[in-house]
Motif scaffolding. Sequence first.
Motif, short mmCIF file in Angstrom:
data_model
loop_
_atom_site.label_atom_id
_atom_site.label_comp_id
_atom_site.label_asym_id
_atom_site.label_seq_id
_atom_site.Cartn_x
_atom_site.Cartn_y
_atom_site.Cartn_z
N ALA A 27 0.84 -1.20 0.00
CA ALA A 27 0.00 0.00 0.00
C ALA A 27 0.88 1.25 0.00
O ALA A 27 0.60 2.21 -0.73
N VAL A 32 -1.44 4.27 -1.42
CA VAL A 32 -2.87 4.11 -1.14
C VAL A 32 -3.00 3.56 0.28
O VAL A 32 -2.01 3.13 0.88
N THR A 35 -6.89 -0.46 3.19
CA THR A 35 -8.20 -0.94 2.73
C THR A 35 -8.26 -0.96 1.20
O THR A 35 -8.74 -1.93 0.61
N THR A 36 -7.76 0.07 0.56
CA THR A 36 -7.72 0.11 -0.90
C THR A 36 -6.84 -1.00 -1.45
O THR A 36 -7.20 -1.66 -2.44
N CYS A 37 -5.71 -1.24 -0.80
CA CYS A 37 -4.81 -2.29 -1.24
C CYS A 37 -5.49 -3.66 -1.14
O CYS A 37 -5.41 -4.47 -2.06
N ALA A 39 -8.66 -4.17 -1.32
CA ALA A 39 -9.68 -4.19 -2.37
C ALA A 39 -9.06 -4.56 -3.72
O ALA A 39 -9.64 -5.33 -4.49
#
Length: 76
Positions: A27, A32, A35-37, A39
């Motif tokens: 991440a 990022v 959580t985005t990673c 996802a």
Amino acid sequence: MSITHLDARPAQGNDPAPVLLTVEEAARCLRVGRTTCFALIRRGELESLMIGGLRRVPADAPAVYLARRRAERHAA
């Protein structure tokens, strides 16, 4: 910095560059959030694997993801 040299942290002293990253390190490479990673991993956009009960991201996977995104952008 070229995309082939993305890394979560520089090698220190005699430490070799990491082969696998934690999700948090990946991440950070991509700038990022965690959580985005996760996802990206869940959607199959960022390669990862399980080792025991630990999720790890190959060190070259963030650069591969970025290269794919850039190619998609140029193709559009």
